[in-house]
Design a protein around this motif. Structure first.
Motif, PDB file in Angstrom:
ATOM      1  N   GLU A   1      42.958  45.063  46.663  1.00 31.26           N
ATOM      2  CA  GLU A   1      43.850  45.875  47.490  1.00 31.26           C
ATOM      3  C   GLU A   1      43.105  47.115  47.990  1.00 31.26           C
ATOM      4  OE1 GLU A   1      47.683  46.596  49.229  1.00 31.26           O
ATOM      5  OE2 GLU A   1      46.706  44.831  48.365  1.00 31.26           O
TER       6      GLU A   1
ATOM      7  N   ALA B   1      45.211  47.710  41.178  1.00 27.73           N
ATOM      8  CA  ALA B   1      45.374  47.087  42.496  1.00 27.73           C
ATOM      9  C   ALA B   1      44.027  46.911  43.184  1.00 27.73           C
ATOM     10  CB  ALA B   1      46.289  47.948  43.364  1.00 27.73           C
TER      11      ALA B   1
ATOM     12  N   PRO C   1      49.268  42.917  43.834  1.00 27.11           N
ATOM     13  CA  PRO C   1      48.459  44.104  44.172  1.00 27.11           C
ATOM     14  C   PRO C   1      49.119  45.089  45.129  1.00 27.11           C
ATOM     15  CG  PRO C   1      47.079  42.153  44.138  1.00 27.11           C
ATOM     16  CD  PRO C   1      48.502  41.675  44.028  1.00 27.11           C
TER      17      PRO C   1
END
Length: 459
Positions: free
Chosen positions: A370, A365, A335
């Protein structure tokens, strides 16, 4: 072969020639053994037939002759010789020199095991553990293999570790597991030495913490050629855990493991060179080790290479190369790297701007936890149509990660990238402060999410 000959002769009666043959087999004097055994085998002495069969099977003192070996083993087995029964049973089980017949194999191995032949007990126990040719019976497997282990048969001793750890055929008992693990390790089994050292180092799995003992067994495993043992011994030297701290020896053992293709050792060397932790700081060397680790399939190593290029550490700052290495790592599913690729595509850093492709990487991501800066995501989404968003969603649903090797081939990067010209720098000598202080390289900061990052972690 000497071991097999000793097995076949172990219970030989006081027959003239047999004792002499036994001594000759142990001393690998096969000419004398053949001379003593041949006339006795002709007289249908089962011990002599079994031992002579072993010589023909191995080609010791005679030209290898499997047909003759099988004929001699069969005669000895029919006469009740347990060693010959074991050899024929294994031949029937393996199906190489004789047609495979699991039922006959089990019958022969059972007769041999009943006569207390330890290798037969062990092999039959394995059959009961797997349910091969017999009904699966963990308790019977445990009993048979424990009997073999009590004769110090190494494979059986090591198998007992798993039985007690996992409660197979018995109750879970980690103290007993450690007992058998230590016996296996002391008997010279490298994998047992490594496993015992790991338990001793951490004081877990039924073992009391003992750093010095851990180092002793790491060294034994490493000396025997077990690469993870060399890696752990190297770390012990670097940290002074269980042994007097020695950075030179530590680096040497890590390099031995790294030269064998062990990625964790490469990562540890990369971290050490990057941070000046236990060794001279050298960014170019750090990059070389990270590239090597990436070549073994380590996605985090590829991410670290990208950071070095991005920040101009050991090489001139190179956003184009940084982007390629970020995309290698991103393609594997990391990520933080996907975020970096998305941001670069949105902003045009190191690559021609591509808003939609950048948005796709950012969303990918974000879906994995993330954190994406709001201003970047707003810029990526600006003006994107509903149809385009639906198409991105479809692409993400169908997206599949690549291996690091596949991604490196796609990007045209690899170990040769480590040979580019270095930026002139004076390597800093390592200090104890460098070794103990918090990371000051910038690699532990906002470039990677704490949820998914293991950057620069030596273990």
């Amino acid at each position: 072969a000497a071991i097999m000959g000793s097995l076949l002769l172990a219970a030989c009666p006081a027959v003239a020639g047999l004792k002499e043959a036994q001594k000759a087999v142990i001393e690998k004097d096969y000419e004398t053994a053949l001379k003593e055994l041949t006339p006795l085998a002709a007289e249908k002495n089962p011990v002599a037939m079994a031992a002579l069969g072993s010589l023909y099977e191995q080609g010791h003192g005679v030209e290898q002759d499997m047909a003759k070996a099988i004929d001699l083993f069969t005669g000895a087995a029919d006469a009740g010789h347990p060693g010959a029964q074991y050899r024929l049973g294994m031949m029937r089980l393996e199906g190489k020199t004789l047609e495979q017949d699991i039922e006959k194999a089990v019958s022969l191995l059972t007769k041999s095991a009943d006569a207390k032949v330890n290798v037969a007990q062990y092999q039959l126990g394995q059959l009961y553990a797997s349910g091969t040719g017999v009904e699966k019976d963990d308790k019977k497997a445990f009993t048979l293999i424990r009997e073999a282990a009590r004769t110090d048969l190494l494979p059986a001793m090591y198998t007992m570790v798993g039985f007690y750890d996992q409660g197979i055929g018995t109750e879970v008992n980690q103290k007993n597991a450690v007992f058998w693990l230590r016996k296996s390790a002391e008997s010279g089994l490298p994998i047992a030495q490594l496993a015992l050292a790991q338990r001793l180092e951490k004081g877990e799995g039924g073992a009391e913490k003992d750093s010095e003992e851990a180092v002793r067994f790491y060294r034994a495993a490493a000396t025997a050629g077990l690469v993870p043992g060399a890696y752990k011994l190297g770390l012990s030297y670097l940290r002074g855990t269980g042994i007097v701290q020695d950075w030179v020896a530590g680096e040497a053992w890590l390099e031995r493991a790294a030269d064998s293709g062990f990625a964790p050792a490469m990562m540890a060397l990369g971290e050490g060179r990057l941070k000046g932790k236990f060794m001279h700081r050298d960014f170019a060397e750090a990059r070389r080790w990270y590239i090597a680790a990436a070549g073994t399939g380590d996605a985090q190593a590829a991410y670290n290479v990208a950071l070095l290029y991005e920040r101009g550490m050991g090489v001139d700052a190179d956003p184009v190369s940084a982007f390629k290495w970020f995309r290698v790592s991103a393609a594997t599913g990391l990520p933080p790297a996907q975020r970096q690729v998305g941001e670069a595509l949105v902003t045009g850093k190191g690559v021609e701007a591509d808003q939609l492709d950048g948005l796709r990487w950012l969303i990918l991501a974000e879906l994995q936890g993330e954190e994406i800066a709001a201003e970047i995501m707003d810029k990526a989404r600006a003006g994107v149509s509903e149809d385009a968003l639906l198409n991105i969603d479809k692409e993400i649903t169908e997206w599949r990660p690549l291996t690091v090797t596949e991604a490196m081939v796609a990007e045209g990067v690899g170990p040769e990238a480590a040979d580019v010209a270095k930026v002139e720098e004076t390597p800093a000598a390592p200090t104890q402060t460098d070794a103990t202080n918090a990371d000051t390289s910038g690699f532990g900061g906002a470039s990677a999410s704490p949820k998914s990052r293991r950057a620069l972690n030596a273990e």
